[in-house]
Write an enzyme that holds these catalytic residues in place. Structure first.
Site, PDB file in Angstrom:
ATOM      1  N   GLY A 163       0.783  -1.225   0.000  1.00 30.81           N
ATOM      2  CA  GLY A 163       0.000   0.000   0.000  1.00 30.81           C
ATOM      3  C   GLY A 163       0.814   1.274   0.000  1.00 30.81           C
ATOM      4  O   GLY A 163       0.246   2.367  -0.120  1.00 30.81           O
ATOM      5  N   LYS A 188     -30.552  24.732  13.515  1.00 35.52           N
ATOM      6  CA  LYS A 188     -30.283  23.286  13.535  1.00 35.52           C
ATOM      7  C   LYS A 188     -29.497  22.930  14.790  1.00 35.52           C
ATOM      8  O   LYS A 188     -28.650  23.675  15.255  1.00 35.52           O
ATOM      9  CB  LYS A 188     -29.488  22.913  12.282  1.00 35.52           C
ATOM     10  CG  LYS A 188     -29.097  21.464  12.166  1.00 35.52           C
ATOM     11  CD  LYS A 188     -28.175  21.243  10.963  1.00 35.52           C
ATOM     12  CE  LYS A 188     -26.793  21.839  11.207  1.00 35.52           C
ATOM     13  NZ  LYS A 188     -25.866  21.555  10.091  1.00 35.52           N
ATOM     14  N   ARG A 205     -27.064  19.767  16.301  1.00 37.14           N
ATOM     15  CA  ARG A 205     -26.343  18.552  15.924  1.00 37.14           C
ATOM     16  C   ARG A 205     -25.862  17.854  17.196  1.00 37.14           C
ATOM     17  O   ARG A 205     -24.971  18.347  17.892  1.00 37.14           O
ATOM     18  CB  ARG A 205     -25.150  18.879  15.027  1.00 37.14           C
ATOM     19  CG  ARG A 205     -24.491  17.646  14.437  1.00 37.14           C
ATOM     20  CD  ARG A 205     -23.282  18.018  13.565  1.00 37.14           C
ATOM     21  NE  ARG A 205     -23.648  18.751  12.363  1.00 37.14           N
ATOM     22  CZ  ARG A 205     -24.090  18.185  11.266  1.00 37.14           C
ATOM     23  NH1 ARG A 205     -24.219  16.861  11.191  1.00 37.14           N
ATOM     24  NH2 ARG A 205     -24.384  18.916  10.212  1.00 37.14           N
ATOM     25  N   ASP A 231     -22.691  15.810   2.811  1.00 42.21           N
ATOM     26  CA  ASP A 231     -22.011  14.561   3.155  1.00 42.21           C
ATOM     27  C   ASP A 231     -23.014  13.411   3.131  1.00 42.21           C
ATOM     28  O   ASP A 231     -23.260  12.811   2.086  1.00 42.21           O
ATOM     29  CB  ASP A 231     -21.332  14.694   4.520  1.00 42.21           C
ATOM     30  CG  ASP A 231     -20.393  13.523   4.810  1.00 42.21           C
ATOM     31  OD1 ASP A 231     -20.364  12.553   4.014  1.00 42.21           O
ATOM     32  OD2 ASP A 231     -19.684  13.576   5.818  1.00 42.21           O
TER      33      ASP A 231
END
Length: 315
Positions: A39, A195, A197, A225
């Site tokens: 990797g 809002k 969260r 997202d």
């Protein structure tokens, strides 16, 4: 031939790198980016860059760690090849949402990314619509922050989304400044969603400030997202009397259940830029439309290369 400008592209957004070269009328720089079996990333620059202004296109989108490491290694390769300057073109700046300590004993990862880019050898960074403008202050090298506003302005006007029957809606208090710019640009009113969260990728709409009744609403954000915030906001706006709901966002991260949520939402159409490749997502969502950043970035590259001002590109 004595070259003075070269564009290199990483693997995160190869189509945008090619488009940028086409806009500038130059051949893309040769670079070999490979991975060993374990990797590890290996980079080899395939041409002479001594004294050349090198622009390196790489969005640190998913997978962010691999793309960021690839960017750092390419910068180091260019530095050791005696490049004249190394400009990191990052249309999407990953880790931008971690721009401050939200709780005790948490990192400021955006600052760490800034330190890594500087230590690797970048001499300038260019990004589009940072999640938080304060990230520019994390850098001790020049930082050019462009906005996607001019790109979306023409698209929205062409779609007839302007005037007194349109309202721009910010899905949270942090995006009010961005929404105000769109509101002024399209000669329409402004509304704000309050809002809360409770945890990452989980939000709840509590209040709507402003009048949306009888109007076509455009939700404006910088990042989509998982699309939870966007879809909840769209439902709240429609419940409060909006006739239609559209959405505009610069960076379509669209991770996890985002596409399924959008397909099941009340949103008629969504516009995002190609700061992140969207080909596979467009095949799964016919409401998704992609607007190119190529012309905007090409103009910015030309002005940086020639030492001209880019301030007129900001809005």
């Amino acid at each position: 031939m004595n070259k003075t400008l070269t564009i290199f592209g990483g693997n995160s957004n190869a189509p945008l790198a090619r488009e940028l070269c086409e806009q500038l009328g130059i051949v893309q720089g040769r670079a070999r980016v490979e991975r060993f079996s374990d990797g590890e990333i290996f980079v080899e620059i395939g041409e002479n860059v001594r004294g050349v202004n090198c622009f390196l296109m790489q969005s640190t989108c998913s997978p962010p760690n691999r793309n960021l490491m690839e960017l750092l290694i390419m910068i180091d390769a260019l530095k050791r090849a005696s490049a004249g300057s190394i400009v990191a073109l990052m249309p999407y700046f990953g880790y931008a949402r971690q721009d401050r300590k939200v709780k005790p004993r948490t990192p400021i990862s955006a600052k760490l990314v800034a330190d890594l880019l500087t230590a690797a050898g970048a001499t300038r960074v260019l990004a589009v619509d940072l999640h938080a403008g304060q990230i520019q202050g994390f850098f001790n090298i020049p930082f050019d922050h462009l906005y996607a506003t001019p790109v979306f302005r023409d698209v929205l006007k062409l779609a007839g989304l302007r005037g007194s029957d349109v309202v721009i809606v910010s899905p949270d208090a942090g995006g009010v400044e961005r929404a105000r710019i769109y509101s002024k640009m399209l000669d329409c009113s402004l509304a704000i969603i309050d809002k809360r969260r409770e945890s990452a990728n989980v939000s709840q709409v509590l209040h709507l400030i402003g009048d949306v009744a009888g109007k076509r609403a455009i939700l404006v954000d910088d990042i989509i997202d998982t699309a939870g915030t966007l879809c909840n906001a769209a439902a709240a706006v429609l419940e409060r009397g909006a006739t239609e709901v559209f959405a505009v966002a610069t960076h379509g991260v669209l991770s996890g259940p985002a596409i399924e949520r959008i397909n099941g939402s009340v949103i008629r159409k969504i516009w995002v830029t190609n700061s992140i490749p969207q080909e596979d997502r467009m095949a799964r969502c016919d409401r998704l439309n992609v607007v190119s950043l190529g012309p905007l970035l090409a103009e910015a590259v030309k002005r940086i290369h020639h030492g001209d001002s880019i301030s007129s590109l900001f809005f």
